[in-house]
Design a protein around this motif. Structure first.
Motif, mmCIF file in Angstrom:
data_model
loop_
_atom_site.group_PDB
_atom_site.id
_atom_site.type_symbol
_atom_site.label_atom_id
_atom_site.label_comp_id
_atom_site.label_asym_id
_atom_site.label_seq_id
_atom_site.Cartn_x
_atom_site.Cartn_y
_atom_site.Cartn_z
ATOM 1 N N SER A 96 -1.026 27.662 -5.018
ATOM 2 C CA SER A 96 -1.377 27.426 -6.424
ATOM 3 C C SER A 96 -2.680 26.643 -6.532
ATOM 4 C CB SER A 96 -0.252 26.647 -7.120
ATOM 5 O OG SER A 96 0.950 27.392 -7.119
ATOM 6 N N SER A 128 -5.544 28.985 -5.836
ATOM 7 C CA SER A 128 -5.730 29.898 -6.971
ATOM 8 C C SER A 128 -6.389 29.195 -8.155
ATOM 9 C CB SER A 128 -4.375 30.485 -7.395
ATOM 10 O OG SER A 128 -3.768 31.195 -6.329
ATOM 11 N N LEU A 129 -5.892 27.985 -8.472
ATOM 12 C CA LEU A 129 -6.451 27.244 -9.611
ATOM 13 C C LEU A 129 -7.902 26.842 -9.343
ATOM 14 C CD1 LEU A 129 -3.405 24.964 -10.549
ATOM 15 C CD2 LEU A 129 -4.325 26.879 -11.876
ATOM 16 N N THR A 130 -8.197 26.450 -8.109
ATOM 17 C CA THR A 130 -9.572 26.093 -7.746
ATOM 18 C C THR A 130 -10.494 27.293 -7.893
ATOM 19 O OG1 THR A 130 -8.756 24.446 -6.171
ATOM 20 C CG2 THR A 130 -11.046 25.137 -5.945
ATOM 21 N N THR A 131 -10.013 28.445 -7.464
ATOM 22 C CA THR A 131 -10.803 29.674 -7.585
ATOM 23 C C THR A 131 -11.077 30.014 -9.039
ATOM 24 O OG1 THR A 131 -9.777 30.508 -5.550
ATOM 25 C CG2 THR A 131 -10.916 32.110 -6.940
ATOM 26 N N LEU A 132 -10.052 29.929 -9.871
ATOM 27 C CA LEU A 132 -10.219 30.221 -11.295
ATOM 28 C C LEU A 132 -11.181 29.227 -11.949
ATOM 29 C CD1 LEU A 132 -6.523 31.045 -12.297
ATOM 30 C CD2 LEU A 132 -8.440 32.652 -12.109
ATOM 31 N N MET A 133 -11.096 27.963 -11.522
ATOM 32 C CA MET A 133 -11.982 26.941 -12.079
ATOM 33 C C MET A 133 -13.439 27.239 -11.709
ATOM 34 S SD MET A 133 -11.900 22.807 -11.494
ATOM 35 C CE MET A 133 -12.515 22.960 -9.809
ATOM 36 N N ILE A 168 -14.726 30.177 -10.976
ATOM 37 C CA ILE A 168 -15.152 31.361 -11.736
ATOM 38 C C ILE A 168 -15.498 30.967 -13.171
ATOM 39 C CG2 ILE A 168 -14.392 33.586 -12.668
ATOM 40 C CD1 ILE A 168 -12.705 33.922 -10.128
ATOM 41 N N GLY A 169 -14.647 30.083 -13.753
ATOM 42 C CA GLY A 169 -14.899 29.627 -15.110
ATOM 43 C C GLY A 169 -16.213 28.877 -15.229
ATOM 44 N N TYR A 191 -13.241 30.389 2.102
ATOM 45 C CA TYR A 191 -12.607 31.564 1.489
ATOM 46 C C TYR A 191 -12.497 32.712 2.490
ATOM 47 C CZ TYR A 191 -12.271 29.844 -3.299
ATOM 48 O OH TYR A 191 -11.893 29.151 -4.423
#
Length: 450
Positions: free
Chosen positions: A396, A399-404, A406-407, A432
């Motif tokens: 998790s 995943s959250l770090t990746t989404l952050m 990208i954001g 990665y």
């Protein structure tokens, strides 16, 4: 435990002079002979790389018995004498008078950690692979060296690693007592001292990212790898070496120093050595590419030659053992394999072994035949459901770090903020790449902590 302590000292006595000889080939420009924990750890790892590589080369023609061990012991004695005469032995100093009370308190944590390592070094290995093939593979090296076609006897013997050779060298099996697998605990002790230096620096007021990383890895080492301390398995050493390279990589980026080209050169050799311990750690070789590109850009392409020559020697010792043991360049490894010998394992067996590794990493509790009938979405969805809470938390976080990230890339202000840390981009891509390589090959968590 006394035997363990004496063995640690003995192993350090043999390993350190080889590293010191290489580390001090070119004196520091400031003339200083002092080293910190980073320097000491790098000296140890360079020594371990040299000793292991030479042992792997010797194993091609002889067994790693008392004769080879005696040769390294005599070489170590001569190197200590040479380094002492040439005054090339650096000093490691630690003054209690200059410490604040927080720093002094953290030394208690260090003492406790060393005690835990000492206790765990004498326990029965929990890694199941140690009983399945690690111990037996080490015995083969002790008695016969590299045996042509050994993987035909048991395919797990084809899982070659130079780390097993190093364990054979220091097992003292020729004493006819037993094989002492204490080298993993020596490595763990040295590496946790290095990672502890980050926690110690934070206690002294440091806010460097590299110190934060080391402190994090200090905690992670005991939470995730402590059960591997008594095992000669390859997961723990590959993970520790990867964490060390990542920590030093961060330090090279955030705190450039005079003579960093030499540090980068030594770290490159450690990266190659790490890949010979466990092939799945190969993404860490991106550091070598990054370092070479940086040095070429700075008009210092002279580092190319020593890295290439030393890399060929280190990797060549590993590949040569692969060819002799399994008849393949990499086993089970990559699809490209031009070597075909009379003792080579049949290609269909190699392919099946790849599938077995993937199955073991994903759904080992499911029958292999059932696993092969699933498509990959089914395999990975069931793998995710089966994870314990702490593993789900790690996934998790990733995943959250990746989404952050990208954001942030999608927002102008975010891109401007990320641009301040653009030098960390290659390091991030390396991390990665490691995660992706782990997911598609064998995503068992003990394989992927590095």
């Amino acid at each position: 435990m006394l035997i363990t302590l004496l063995t640690w000292i003995y192993q350090l006595f043999i390993i350190l002079p080889f590293g010191l000889f290489l580390y001090t080939l070119k004196p520091r420009e400031d003339g200083s002979k002092k080293i910190d924990t980073s320097g000491f750890t790098l000296i140890f790892l360079l020594g371990l790389t040299i000793v292991t590589t030479l042992s792997a080369i010797l194993s091609l023609v002889t067994n790693i018995g008392w004769q080879v061990h005696l040769g390294f012991l005599l070489a170590a004695v001569l190197l200590w004498v040479f380094l002492s005469v040439k005054k090339r032995i650096p000093r490691f100093t630690l003054s209690l008078q200059t410490m604040n009370w927080v720093e002094k308190s953290t030394l208690g944590i260090a003492a406790l950690a060393a005690g835990i390592v000492l206790v765990l070094a004498t326990t029965v290995p929990e890694n199941p692979d140690t009983a399945i093939y690690h111990a037996q593979a080490i015995h083969w090296i002790e008695d016969f060296g590299a045996v042509p076609g050994l993987a035909n006897l048991h395919q797990r013997f084809g899982y070659n690693s130079n780390w097993l050779v190093a364990n054979a060298l220091f097992s003292l099996a020729f004493l006819k007592i037993q094989s002492f697998h204490l080298l993993p605990s020596t490595l763990f002790l040295v590496m946790t001292v290095y990672f502890f230096s980050g926690l110690f620096a934070l206690a002294g007021g440091s806010r460097k990212i590299s110190d934060l990383a080391k402190a994090f890895f200090f905690i992670a080492a005991f939470l995730l790898l402590a059960e591997e301390i008594s095992s000669p398995g390859t997961d723990m050493p590959a993970t520790l070496l990867t964490w060390f390279v990542v920590s030093e990589w961060i330090r090279l980026i955030e705190e450039p120093r005079t003579g960093d080209e030499k540090t980068g050169l030594w770290l490159s050799l450690v990266c190659v050595f790490c890949a010979t311990i466990k092939l799945s750690s190969v993404p860490i070789l991106i550091f070598v590419i990054w370092f070479l590109a940086r040095e070429i850009n700075r008009k210092r392409a002279i580092v190319l030659l020593p890295i290439i020559l030393a890399g060929i020697l280190i990797a060549g010792s590993y590949v040569s053992r692969n060819i002799i043991i399994s008849g393949h360049l990499f086993f089970p490894g990559f699809s490209f394999d031009p070597v075909h010998l009379e003792w080579s394992l049949p290609p269909e067996q190699v392919q099946k072994e790849k599938e077995v590794i993937h199955w073991f990493g994903l759904l080992p509790r499911r029958p292999f035949a059932e696993f092969r009938q699933m498509d990959w979405p089914q395999q990975y969805s069931r793998w995710l459901v089966n994870q314990v809470p702490r593993h789900k938390a790690i996934l998790s976080f990733i995943s959250l770090t990746t989404l952050m990230l990208i954001g942030l890339l999608l927002v102008k202000r975010g891109r401007k903020w990320l641009n301040q840390y653009r030098e960390f981009a290659v390091l991030l891509l390396t991390l990665y790449a490691g995660v992706i390589f782990w997911l598609v090959s064998a995503p068992a968590f003990r394989f992927g902590y590095g």
